[in-house]
Enzyme design. Sequence first.
Site, PDB file in Angstrom:
ATOM      1  N   GLU A 195       0.830  -1.200   0.000  1.00 49.43           N
ATOM      2  CA  GLU A 195       0.000   0.000   0.000  1.00 49.43           C
ATOM      3  C   GLU A 195       0.869   1.256   0.000  1.00 49.43           C
ATOM      4  OE1 GLU A 195      -4.061   0.955   2.181  1.00 49.43           O
ATOM      5  OE2 GLU A 195      -2.353   1.371   3.467  1.00 49.43           O
ATOM      6  N   GLY A 329       3.805   1.996  10.681  1.00 50.49           N
ATOM      7  CA  GLY A 329       3.546   1.305  11.948  1.00 50.49           C
ATOM      8  C   GLY A 329       3.043  -0.108  11.732  1.00 50.49           C
ATOM      9  N   ALA A 330       2.191  -0.282  10.713  1.00 47.69           N
ATOM     10  CA  ALA A 330       1.610  -1.596  10.404  1.00 47.69           C
ATOM     11  C   ALA A 330       0.875  -1.501   9.076  1.00 47.69           C
ATOM     12  CB  ALA A 330       0.646  -2.028  11.514  1.00 47.69           C
ATOM     13  N   MET A 331       0.528  -2.667   8.510  1.00 49.57           N
ATOM     14  CA  MET A 331      -0.235  -2.711   7.261  1.00 49.57           C
ATOM     15  C   MET A 331      -1.257  -3.828   7.348  1.00 49.57           C
ATOM     16  SD  MET A 331      -1.122  -1.744   4.350  1.00 49.57           S
ATOM     17  CE  MET A 331      -2.301  -2.575   3.287  1.00 49.57           C
ATOM     18  N   GLU A 332      -2.522  -3.497   6.976  1.00 46.19           N
ATOM     19  CA  GLU A 332      -3.674  -4.348   7.249  1.00 46.19           C
ATOM     20  C   GLU A 332      -3.925  -5.451   6.241  1.00 46.19           C
ATOM     21  OE1 GLU A 332      -5.281  -0.659   5.012  1.00 46.19           O
ATOM     22  OE2 GLU A 332      -3.796  -1.044   6.571  1.00 46.19           O
ATOM     23  N   GLU A 366      -5.517  -1.886  13.013  1.00 47.41           N
ATOM     24  CA  GLU A 366      -5.373  -2.801  11.870  1.00 47.41           C
ATOM     25  C   GLU A 366      -6.516  -3.813  11.801  1.00 47.41           C
ATOM     26  OE1 GLU A 366      -3.223  -1.925   9.690  1.00 47.41           O
ATOM     27  OE2 GLU A 366      -2.437  -0.423  11.065  1.00 47.41           O
ATOM     28  N   HIS A 369      -9.441  -2.323  10.139  1.00 43.95           N
ATOM     29  CA  HIS A 369      -9.264  -2.289   8.681  1.00 43.95           C
ATOM     30  C   HIS A 369      -9.768  -3.564   7.992  1.00 43.95           C
ATOM     31  CE1 HIS A 369      -7.400   1.429   7.778  1.00 43.95           C
ATOM     32  NE2 HIS A 369      -6.256   1.214   8.394  1.00 43.95           N
ATOM     33  N   GLU A 388      -8.724   5.114   6.814  1.00 41.26           N
ATOM     34  CA  GLU A 388      -7.775   5.485   7.868  1.00 41.26           C
ATOM     35  C   GLU A 388      -8.436   6.288   8.989  1.00 41.26           C
ATOM     36  OE1 GLU A 388      -5.197   3.999   8.137  1.00 41.26           O
ATOM     37  OE2 GLU A 388      -4.667   3.344   6.106  1.00 41.26           O
TER      38      GLU A 388
END
EC number: 3.4.11.-
Length: 955
Positions: A195, A329-332, A366, A369, A388
Amino acid sequence: MFHYSAMVNSRRTPKFNIHTGFYCLAAILPQISICSPSYHFTEDPGAFPVAANGEPFPWQELRLPNVVIPLHYDLFVHPNLTSLDFVASEKIELLVSNATQFIILHSKDLEIMNATLQSEEDSRYMKPGRELKVLSYPPHQQIALLVPEKLIPHLKYCVAIDFQAKLADGFEGFYKSTYRTVGGETRILAVTDFEPTQARMAFPCFDEPLFKANFSIKIRRESGHIALSNMPKVKTIELEGGLLEDHFETTVKMSTCLVAYIVCDFHSVSGTTSSGVKVSIYASRDKWNQTHYALQASLKLLDFYEKYFDINYPLPKLDLIAIPDFGSGAMENWGLITYKETSLLFDSKTSSASDKLWVTRVIAHELAHQWFGNLVTMEWWNDIWLKEGFANYMELIAVNATYPELRFDDDFLNVCFEVIKRDSLNSSRPVSKPAETPTQIQEMFDEVSYNKGACILNMLKDFLTEEKFQKGIIHYLKKFSYRNAKNDDLWSSLSNSCLESDFTSGGVCHSDSKMTSNMLTFLGENVEVKEMMTTWTLQKGIPLLVVKQDGRSLRLQQERFLKGVFQEDPEWRVLQERYLWHIPLTYSTSSSNVIHRHILKSKTDILDLPEKTSWVKFNVDSNGYYIVHYEGHGWDQLITQLNQNHTLLRPKDRIGLIHDVFQLVGAGRLTLDKALDMTHYLQHETSSPVLLKGLSHLELLYRMMDRSNISDVSENLKRYLLQYFKPLIDRQSWSDEGSVWDRMLRSALLKLACDLNLAPCIQKAAELFSRWMESSGKLNIPTDVLKIVYSVGAQTTEGWNYLLEQYKLSMSSAEKNKILYGLSTSKHQEKLLKLLELGMEGKVIKTQDLAVLLHAIARNPKGQQLAWDFVRENWTHLLKKFDLGSFDIRIITSSTTSHFSCKDKLQEVKLFFESLEAQGSHLDIFQVVLETITKNIKWLEKNLPTLRTWLLVST
């Protein structure tokens, strides 16, 4: 559109133009196209981009045409973790919506070795695929597959592509990550992060949110590794040479940016939710013992979301994995969420109360999401806030419900206060804004999308009521499941939140009958939600509500709130034009606890109070996204009430008053002494969140004076802070006792005390540091004071060197963060420079931590110029590590410049930005920084004399 006609020799290479005919496909693909053109080549002297081989490239736009729609990807990937490259192949099943002679896909830095096309008929009769000519146009990250015959509408085709590439060096696409074991061995893993627009770096694809498809993934690996992907593994096939090939279940319909696959040697801990979903947390073997809190939190939060949304999580499993090198920080990714280690791992020996709150928040974000973003996806990146902003908002709802002891609702106010800093500048942007290029799209991932999006949703929830709001988002999620949505779809669902179960036999929804009649009148027609909310999403900025009380009448006026531009400035009036919000106001008075409501739709209005009152307070519990200014005696009456009995005002209202009064000073609407007078009551305050808010504003003044080298004022401020907060500081224990907010207050107070060189604080921290060194780093220091102890210890050469060695050895990311902060507080510039060199090298200090390191060094008065010089001298090298529009580059740019407060520095920064723009590097953050520095200069000019005088009287 690109024009390259002068570069093509028309006598040797014909130019082509696109001619259009129309086909209607409403029944087949209603969500993508109703009537679309057909695309074919004719010789015509139109201007087209030039492909990499010099031929005309048949597509001019950044966005892909919708003449072919991907239905299914069959993807095979074989990464080699020794040679650090991968070979891959894919078969994409396509549905043709309009006749065309070309297929446009995204592809970036991939070597396409072969591409073929099969029709359904070819496949049925086992005919080989026809080879396709492949053209590449790198400026748009696109390839064109030229087909020998026009593709026929309504038929399916299969495109097969073989390709290969190096594993990427950064944090995007399919890239390599490394970690060090306890024994000192470096190990490698291959991980994806797609992303917003990086799936095209891993496989040729239709890399836009609207092109949802199913994915069947196969990963080839060595026996010492495991492979993970979005779905559970179906089987593993043993191949010659000891290789294994894992086959995964076909995914649900989803966008390319959510595809994920990883090859690593990690270990996991697992559990099962009440609905039977297997949840696993993965980390490197040496950090496996830090995964247990994440598992507990994930199970609780996933159960909560399934009940709250009334929609089961649609996959059979959910993996959360801590990646050693990770950009955000993170990816869903659906079913395989990737995290930076500090956002997932919790070490009871080194993770503080604020670390625990952070990890819980990121997991909640996350997991939200999986519904907002994955199940329902925005149509295009201009509405990135739909996922978001919602995920940030759902952190509030979910953490409050599952971990009420963390009291996140108090911290949520800071989510809104943080974005107000940006939104009160003229260089802010609307929540929903056009974005076309990859850089523009990356820039949309900012505090406006995340924080402002969350804050206006919270305001809307307060306006609609929680029950109505929840029902509306359930309606939205169910209606658009596995599809794409836009702003208006959300407003429609929230206006008319009837679920199937709400309909009576006559086809009429009566669910609103549960609401009171005055709420129905208040809410009005369905269109009112859209009418109101578009004033918050389609125009930038934040409103200022000006209130003047005259007996039992309240005169209201709304303006655009601007900091750094004062009413007396000639540009102020121009910047106010055409700004109007529909503001859902709430207010309470000294006379009763009743919360009054009113929607302000005009520039001015008058409200009549039911009874006489000594004060009125707008924006109850700070749920509204607006600043309030009380003209006349309004502020004096509120300050008097705070001094007499502050508990008559809610804690969040007290936080809101402290926030607003200092914002109004920055806007030139109040003098600084008025704001400082308000803080006097804090000596009687008992609420930790309120104390933290007051302390933060006073500390900010000290930091500004210290960094600006205004020594007489900074010394007097230091004396005042220590004198004023000393009773509170003296009550703090060097422990991890108390509630989360008591612990965070303790950390802030002791950190400030040591930063201000309070002798007992320095002595205690130095004593703990010495004992920690003597124990070879094995002594367990209370986690909430670790950062303080490391900072004090880092002031000696011996301590600094020892900390750096411990940093190299530590297996806790939480501890490494605290050590790095401590190292960055050194007064010796050669030590700070060494840290920056290590950060650029990327071995001891990982590249992912470079932006945070620069931010920390820039906050250090001894390091602020060093950090700024470093960025200017290494800009080209930084762009090789991070994309231009990336979060890291924006943090590096703003954190090393936005604290400047003199005209020489403003000119210096401006010239540097102009030189970058001359080279083609433009970012919105440049204007934000210049406006912030200008604001700082004007703040000092206006408020420094007042501050100097006030301190002489108060100390």
